[in-house]
Design an enzyme around this catalytic site. Structure first.
Site, PDB file in Angstrom:
ATOM      1  N   ASP A   1     -14.291  -4.059 -11.301  1.00  0.00           N
ATOM      2  CA  ASP A   1     -13.572  -3.835 -10.043  1.00  0.00           C
ATOM      3  C   ASP A   1     -13.809  -5.002  -9.092  1.00  0.00           C
ATOM      4  O   ASP A   1     -14.906  -5.154  -8.545  1.00  0.00           O
ATOM      5  CB  ASP A   1     -14.054  -2.520  -9.423  1.00  0.00           C
ATOM      6  CG  ASP A   1     -13.192  -2.053  -8.255  1.00  0.00           C
ATOM      7  OD1 ASP A   1     -12.511  -2.888  -7.651  1.00  0.00           O
ATOM      8  OD2 ASP A   1     -13.214  -0.840  -7.970  1.00  0.00           O
TER       9      ASP A   1
ATOM     10  N   GLY B   1      -5.879   4.205  -0.047  1.00  0.00           N
ATOM     11  CA  GLY B   1      -5.060   3.343   0.793  1.00  0.00           C
ATOM     12  C   GLY B   1      -5.927   2.473   1.712  1.00  0.00           C
ATOM     13  O   GLY B   1      -6.427   1.449   1.268  1.00  0.00           O
TER      14      GLY B   1
ATOM     15  N   HIS C   1     -10.467  -1.463 -10.706  1.00  0.00           N
ATOM     16  CA  HIS C   1     -10.216  -0.535  -9.605  1.00  0.00           C
ATOM     17  C   HIS C   1      -9.199   0.543  -9.967  1.00  0.00           C
ATOM     18  O   HIS C   1      -9.242   1.643  -9.419  1.00  0.00           O
ATOM     19  CB  HIS C   1      -9.725  -1.323  -8.386  1.00  0.00           C
ATOM     20  CG  HIS C   1      -9.822  -0.579  -7.095  1.00  0.00           C
ATOM     21  ND1 HIS C   1     -11.024  -0.247  -6.518  1.00  0.00           N
ATOM     22  CD2 HIS C   1      -8.864  -0.088  -6.246  1.00  0.00           C
ATOM     23  CE1 HIS C   1     -10.811   0.394  -5.386  1.00  0.00           C
ATOM     24  NE2 HIS C   1      -9.510   0.513  -5.205  1.00  0.00           N
TER      25      HIS C   1
ATOM     26  N   SER D   1     -11.367   5.034  -3.910  1.00  0.00           N
ATOM     27  CA  SER D   1     -11.111   3.884  -3.061  1.00  0.00           C
ATOM     28  C   SER D   1     -11.311   4.278  -1.585  1.00  0.00           C
ATOM     29  O   SER D   1     -12.357   4.804  -1.233  1.00  0.00           O
ATOM     30  CB  SER D   1      -9.711   3.334  -3.341  1.00  0.00           C
ATOM     31  OG  SER D   1      -9.531   2.068  -2.769  1.00  0.00           O
ATOM     32  N   TRP D   2     -10.306   4.050  -0.714  1.00  0.00           N
ATOM     33  CA  TRP D   2     -10.435   4.443   0.696  1.00  0.00           C
ATOM     34  C   TRP D   2     -10.837   5.908   0.824  1.00  0.00           C
ATOM     35  O   TRP D   2     -11.592   6.281   1.735  1.00  0.00           O
ATOM     36  CB  TRP D   2      -9.141   4.180   1.449  1.00  0.00           C
ATOM     37  CG  TRP D   2      -8.957   5.063   2.654  1.00  0.00           C
ATOM     38  CD1 TRP D   2      -8.095   6.114   2.789  1.00  0.00           C
ATOM     39  CD2 TRP D   2      -9.692   5.002   3.886  1.00  0.00           C
ATOM     40  NE1 TRP D   2      -8.241   6.698   4.033  1.00  0.00           N
ATOM     41  CE2 TRP D   2      -9.215   6.039   4.726  1.00  0.00           C
ATOM     42  CE3 TRP D   2     -10.709   4.160   4.360  1.00  0.00           C
ATOM     43  CZ2 TRP D   2      -9.704   6.258   6.002  1.00  0.00           C
ATOM     44  CZ3 TRP D   2     -11.209   4.384   5.642  1.00  0.00           C
ATOM     45  CH2 TRP D   2     -10.704   5.419   6.445  1.00  0.00           C
TER      46      TRP D   2
END
Length: 323
Positions: A272, A44, A300, A116-117
């Site tokens: 990505d 996120g 991604h 990701s995050w």
């Protein structure tokens, strides 16, 4: 169980953990309580826990824990509520929450898994508490540095000029030549719910434009979020990205020596656009115990080849547990 039903493996433990500041984070566990502890950290920020990530693990061998970070998923209060105080939602709060959850579940060390995050949060946690990480698997590596945020919300205009101009037009004219992330953050705090919802939709339309080419992955996933989940996601994203996650721009690379001895696998798609490969490559240069796997056909949101690499990484770090 709070929220929607989970798939496949039954939840064998769940709860709302009081982490202070009026926040309670939702957690759930699956698998063998005596197996290898695994913590799945979601991306996120603000996306909420995955309903499928546990499928990557052998639940006869692993005890898999998932949780919703502050303000999203089934954690309370929700960031979709404009009265929720975002001052109590920072990277440092989340790191403390992860430790409180570990202590609550009586886990000594766990394998940290996420993308990701989540990779930013996992790295920050492991560098703060290296003795609590038995291994790390990161997918789509980010460190939420200023240059990464600038690339995603400004630099990519070079490749997506039409979509970026729509994104830029979503903020007031006076803000269009300034910090767009901060401008969107302010819109998510607006007293008018119509303004907040429109800002969330425009933000997610840009996020979807960045992954639209990923035919082997999951394009369109951001705008598919239901209304309250979308608003919570965008409010949390803009809050974190406007503050560069409250991390010094060199902090995670400079602190990578604290990861010595922790086995890691970094899995990153060459296609990505959201998080260019260089970030994963830079981390691999300063973390000798990490193996970098570059997936040529993935962006991604993944691909079948990336799924195979994830399976191999899980087998590498979990396949022989318990010995």
């Amino acid at each position: 169980m709070a929220g929607e039903a989970v798939s496949d493996a039954a939840v064998n433990g769940e709860g709302l953990l009081d982490v202070g500041d009026g926040n309670r984070i939702y957690w759930e566990s699956r698998g063998n309580p005596d197996g290898r502890p695994v913590l799945i950290v979601h991306g996120g920020p603000g996306s909420g826990r995955s309903r499928n990530a546990h499928k990557s693990f052998d639940l006869e061998r692993c005890h898999v824990v998932s949780f919703d970070q502050r303000g999203c998923g089934d954690s309370v209060p929700s960031a979709a509520d404009p009265t929720t105080d975002m001052r109590h939602n920072t990277t440092h709060h989340l790191l403390s929450d992860m430790e409180l959850l570990r202590e609550h579940l009586d886990v000594n060390r766990w394998l940290l898994y996420g993308g990701s995050w989540a990779s930013t949060l996992i790295l920050a946690y492991a560098e703060r508490h290296p003795e609590r990480a038995s291994g790390i698997i990161l997918i789509g590596v980010t460190m939420t540095r200023p240059q990464e945020i600038a690339w995603l919300y400004y630099g990519l205009r070079l490749l997506l000029p039409v979509e970026w101009e729509r994104f830029r037009a979503g903020v007031p004219a006076a803000d269009r030549d300034g910090n767009l992330v901060e401008a969107y953050r302010r819109l998510t705090e607006h007293p008018d719910p119509v303004v907040r919802d429109r800002a969330a939709q425009n933000w997610c339309a840009w996020e979807d434009a960045v992954i639209a080419h990923e035919s082997l992955g999951a394009p369109g996933q951001y705008s598919a979020k239901p209304g309250s989940a979308m608003l919570a996601f965008v409010r949390i994203c803009t809050h974190y990205f406007a503050h560069h996650a409250w991390l010094d721009k060199r902090q995670l690379l400079a602190g990578a020596h604290r990861l010595a001895g922790i086995p890691g696998v970094l899995i990153h798609g060459r296609l990505d656009l959201s998080a260019p490969l260089r970030t994963a490559w830079e981390l691999a240069q300063v973390w000798p115990d990490a193996e970098l796997k570059i997936i040529d056909d993935s962006g991604h949101t993944g691909s079948p080849t990336m799924a195979e690499a994830i399976h191999a990484a899980v087998e590498k770090l979990c396949g022989t547990y318990p010995k």
